[in-house]
Write an enzyme that holds these catalytic residues in place. Structure first.
Site, PDB file in Angstrom:
ATOM      1  N   CYS A   1      43.924  51.364  48.861  1.00  0.00           N
ATOM      2  CA  CYS A   1      45.142  51.714  48.129  1.00  0.00           C
ATOM      3  C   CYS A   1      45.280  53.218  47.895  1.00  0.00           C
ATOM      4  O   CYS A   1      46.359  53.780  48.062  1.00  0.00           O
ATOM      5  CB  CYS A   1      45.233  50.958  46.806  1.00  0.00           C
ATOM      6  SG  CYS A   1      43.890  51.293  45.671  1.00  0.00           S
TER       7      CYS A   1
ATOM      8  N   GLU B   1      40.429  47.807  35.471  1.00  0.00           N
ATOM      9  CA  GLU B   1      40.998  49.092  35.933  1.00  0.00           C
ATOM     10  C   GLU B   1      42.145  49.462  34.998  1.00  0.00           C
ATOM     11  O   GLU B   1      43.257  49.769  35.437  1.00  0.00           O
ATOM     12  CB  GLU B   1      41.514  48.941  37.373  1.00  0.00           C
ATOM     13  CG  GLU B   1      40.465  48.379  38.331  1.00  0.00           C
ATOM     14  CD  GLU B   1      40.985  48.128  39.739  1.00  0.00           C
ATOM     15  OE1 GLU B   1      42.146  47.705  39.858  1.00  0.00           O
ATOM     16  OE2 GLU B   1      40.245  48.374  40.701  1.00  0.00           O
TER      17      GLU B   1
END
Lengths: 632, 632
Positions: free
Chosen positions: A414, A318
């Protein structure tokens, strides 16, 4: 530079576009997340987040901790982010029931704090002896950071100190562990740095400043830190290996932070860290640290940012990758990373007023952050590709992460609360001030009362219309940012056009009494071009109107990849979509005949046609269909 | 359909382009690989491949097996592929020393065969009790397949039966294990199927036919086969988990082979398997199986093949992915997979004469296969991207496998010997025959003596020049394929232009005595267009001349991604490159100004220029530089 904790917060009451979005978050996202945290949401994966706190409290009291801990190692942070969003929401829309609910949840949290100030349900429930032994993976400092932010927001919203005092004690405990006792360690996932700076600025708590400074100074000094840590323990959360290639870059531990040249590693971690660095640099007038921030900033905006303000282009880690590696179809571009980019930009802006920072905030907010949430506030994207092909996106091995439609909620929750807290606190980013000037960094309809007493009412349909009017009362200097995309603009004061010159993207006005300011920005849809240094999109073209990047969906166009834009034509606002509540842009194009043959030796026939674009933030709201930002 | 093992092999003595490549393999690749196998090559990773056989022989005789086994679990196959290439080379260029060297190595191999016919050094040296217990990972049948192919080639080249007899005994052993004893199992990595068919056709060995048929019939019948196998053992080679998502597709075990609709999984395994299926279908007149082959063939060439004949577009599993997912920059397109595609095409061609199969062989050979080897025969690509950007290719996490220059040799040395054996046996693919017709499937300079006695001498500078002359002697029917890319052509016989009609891409001629045939193919460089169904390259354009796909390198052009081809211009042969020994093509283009800004709002200035292209197979021979096949 200055400490800002003496300055009382200005207030912002949103209307218009931002108001509508805040209402959506208040009415839909926050109640929905509350249900999830309490495991009351139907057809949704179990969260257990509040149950973890209840069980931790029981464990601390020597009672049976019931069904124990469940969820990600950082499950607690979901509660923190909800408290933060809900607190911001209380400011925007006072709500007795929500305030009481917050008190209740905060009470449960306070009960889960250990005698020594430690607060983390994973370790308190599962194994207290393992506290602080796995900074590499276990997110204890990350979770603490989110609770510090939540505590600040809750105190600001309600004046109640319960959570704030919990976190001040927690910070004392952390300082004791890392500074007084001298245990080595830095956060495996940065976040606490910017949170500590918030706490310091709000309360003047010196422990917070010292701890932030410690973590930033120590980071990267010992590149083998996490290897040593791993060698000292026999357990793991995810079997992450600190010896793995790239692990140090992944968590920004490869070198001391004052020597950064490029943005590297996990993008969310990176920009959270850089925001904390910029805060500390500002507070301590640390030019060396600030220069490091400037270098990574430049690296991001000059070679690692999507036109939508997305960052962290690869799913592998990521993460940021090499310069100009910005694939539209396999993009990661996590919603949280763009939220973090806004944090970073806002801190840079506090240090030096430059329209570039405000422009990046706007780019990230109106495109990637808003695209992260469905128009009904019920579904969310973590990953924000700039190109989607049903049958490939979400399916091909290299495109599994690029979903063509927003899923409901994730186990790793998140992004949704990050979008929620940013929207609810939009005024903190749109407006700013220092000793001598009040700033309008981003256009945001609503009423602002600055700390210096100046009152400003902004009326506008922005970003769907480019006329902005400010009614201002009070005394002092006002600086209005003219967005970088608006090369043409007109500013007038009480009906008279001003011939004011831009200073770093801002127009400065002396206010004394009541005045009406009108800003007319360029309303004309326009093409954007990519640098030919970006291999994947060199020579292509995108569309924008105002701050909104547009995209072409299959729903409006049939096969989008068969279209070639006629660059000699002028894109025009063509129609209004009731379903999406946006203006659509049409542009002349050519449609290529589809070939059965994979590699024909005759050129495809081109038929002139109209292509229709919608704002990128509204894509994927009408079912699975092709989508492209960059067109031939 | 027919059994072919009665038909003696035709002979082909290459000249021209193929002759030059065969000489390169004979003079450079085969001796170099021989050195590697004996661990005598300087500055190269240890192979230990022949040492493994020596040690296995010792172990079988009850002696100390020295330094044991070293290398990949399929290390033996390197020796097999070398024997096969070297045997083909002996036919092309008789060489006493090489023949003796082969005898010596084959003697060592024979000594490593167990009493029961088993042959595999990994298990013989390391653990004989584990034989046949890990078909999922351990490649025993794959290695056996390569040795069967080597044995056939060696027998054909020399008439010596040593290795052939070893492998006939080995096949008997394998048949005994899987058929007589009824132990369940199919190859984890297909290869042996096509090898068994070769052995059957060469020797008439019924065991080989039965075993091939068994493996193809059993495959996919029990999708849990490898899970059961894994449950029965406590060890693993690579910790591959047969329960992993995609594992069954990866190794083509997800369904019975007669029901295939699409090409799936690891591309090399897939096309090796499909080649074996086509062989068996032909031999047993199994139309159901043949239809399955036709469907996967169509799926490959209509939606899963690069313009260069590369297949298996994703690095994840080195595999086929979904239709039209053909990224140029992150391509895997393994050299071995294109070699396997040629095997598959050649088997399809034996079943039904259609120019499409010959065209795909040509496309794969002249582009991906030849690109797999440096022009000096000393370096090799496993991965064959269609776009390379220094700084991203080989560096970015998603592009690590796409190297911009060929490395020397690999620990997993599959591709170089595969290129070598294909080049040395090119005549087997370029020419063919059945009871009533001799075929020229691909243009290949040299002299052919067909089994029916017809003699043909082909003179041409193809693929660098498009005139081909055939001097033919004998009696019978001759079929000459006109490549599909040559829409214009002229064929004449003894000076008279023929008005012959193409039948499935072939011109049929009755030969009786001596005759001169001249084929003039279209020599004009031309554009190729991609189907707009391929998202990554829709609307772009590539160049070809004859069978050669061209590409643009930074060496000749500076920044290639800044170029936009002028499609109204005509590409022309512009110059000859001495370094690459090829004609270069130039085409009118526009060069885009480079922008410092990542997303400028003004269009880049375009300057007219010439762009220069070289054949794709010669790319990467002049150092690290940008490269593109598909251009705007």
């Amino acid at each position: 530079m200055k400490t800002q904790h003496q300055i009382p917060e200005r207030s912002y009451k949103a209307s218009g576009f931002i108001g509508k979005y805040q209402k959506l978050v208040t009415d839909t996202v926050i109640p929905w997340q509350e249900q999830i945290l309490w495991d009351k949401a139907p057809d949704t994966e179990k969260s257990h987040a509040i149950a973890n706190f209840i069980n931790a409290g029981k464990a601390l009291r020597g009672e049976d901790p019931g069904d124990g801990f469940y969820g990600m190692v950082f499950q607690d942070s979901d509660v923190a982010k909800w408290i933060e969003s809900a607190s911001f929401s209380l400011v925007n829309s006072p709500d007795k029931a929500l305030e009481e609910e917050l008190d209740k949840v905060i009470g449960i949290i306070a009960e889960a704090q250990d005698k020594d100030g430690y607060l983390n349900t994973y370790f308190t429930v599962k194994d207290r002896d393992r506290r602080w032994t796995n900074l590499h993976e276990a997110h204890e400092l990350y979770v603490a950071g989110h609770f510090i932010e939540a505590a600040c927001a809750h105190f600001e919203a309600t004046g109640k100190r319960t959570l704030l005092d919990v976190m001040i004690r927690n910070v004392e405990h952390i300082r004791d562990h890392f500074i007084v006792q001298g245990n080595p360690g830095v956060p495996g996932h940065p976040e606490i740095e910017l949170a500590l700076m918030k706490l310091y600025r709000l309360t003047g708590d010196k422990n917070a400043l010292e701890l932030c400074s410690h973590f930033i100074n120590e980071r990267g000094q010992d590149p083998e830190l996490f290897i040593r840590e791993a060698d000292n323990r026999t357990w793991s959360v995810w079997n992450s290996n600190p010896r793995d290639e790239g692990d140090r870059e992944y968590r920004q531990c490869d070198k001391p932070l004052r020597g950064l040249e490029k943005a590297v590693g996990h993008a969310v971690r990176a920009v959270y860290l850089y925001a904390g660095m910029a805060d500390l640099a500002s507070e301590t007038e640390d030019e060396e640290l600030m220069d490091s921030c400037r270098r990574v900033w430049k690296n991001i905006v000059q070679s690692k940012m999507y036109v939508t303000g997305g960052i962290g282009s690869t799913v592998l880690g990521e993460a940021f990758t090499v310069d100009y590696d910005l694939p539209p179809d396999t993009a990661y571009a996590e919603t949280c990373a763009s939220v973090g980019l806004i944090f970073f930009a806002s801190r840079m802006l506090e240090n030096e007023i430059s329209g570039e920072y405000a422009d990046v905030m706007e780019r990230a907010f109106y495109n990637t952050v808003l695209a992260g949430m469905a128009l009904d506030g019920k579904r969310f994207f973590y990953v924000n590709p700039l190109e989607v092909d049903p049958g490939i996106s979400g399916v091909a091995p290299t495109h599994k992460h690029d979903l063509p439609v927003r899923p409901k909620w994730y186990q790793c929750a998140c992004c949704p609360p990050n979008v929620a807290r940013l929207i609810e606190s939009f005024g903190k980013y749109a407006y700013g001030e220092n000793e001598d000037t009040a700033y309008c960094h981003m256009v945001a309809a609503g009423k602002v009362i600055f700390a210096n007493g100046m009152e400003l009412t902004c009326e506008t349909e922005y970003p769907h219309e480019m006329n902005v009017s400010y009614s201002v009362k009070g005394k002092g200097r006002l600086a209005v940012h003219v967005p970088g995309w608006s090369k043409k603009y007109e500013i007038s004061r009480d009906g008279n056009v001003l011939n004011a010159e831009l200073q770093n993207g801002y127009i400065y006005l002396d206010i004394n009494g009541e005045t009406e300011i009108a800003l007319k920005l360029d309303d004309v849809p326009a093409f954007i071009y990519p640098s030919s240094r970006i291999p994947r999109i060199a020579g292509m073209v995108a569309l924008r109107r105002g701050p909104l990047v547009y995209c072409f969906e299959g729903t409006d166009n049939g096969s989008v990849k068969a279209l070639k834009i006629d660059r000699d034509s002028k894109p025009e606002i063509s129609s209004y979509s009731e379903e999406l509540d946006v203006d659509m842009i049409s542009v002349k194009a050519f449609r290529e005949d589809e070939s059965e043959e994979l590699y024909p030796d005759t050129p495809p026939a081109l038929t002139p046609c109209e292509a229709t674009a919608i704002p990128y933030y509204t894509w994927g709201n009408r079912g699975e269909t092709e989508m492209r930002v960059w067109m031939r």
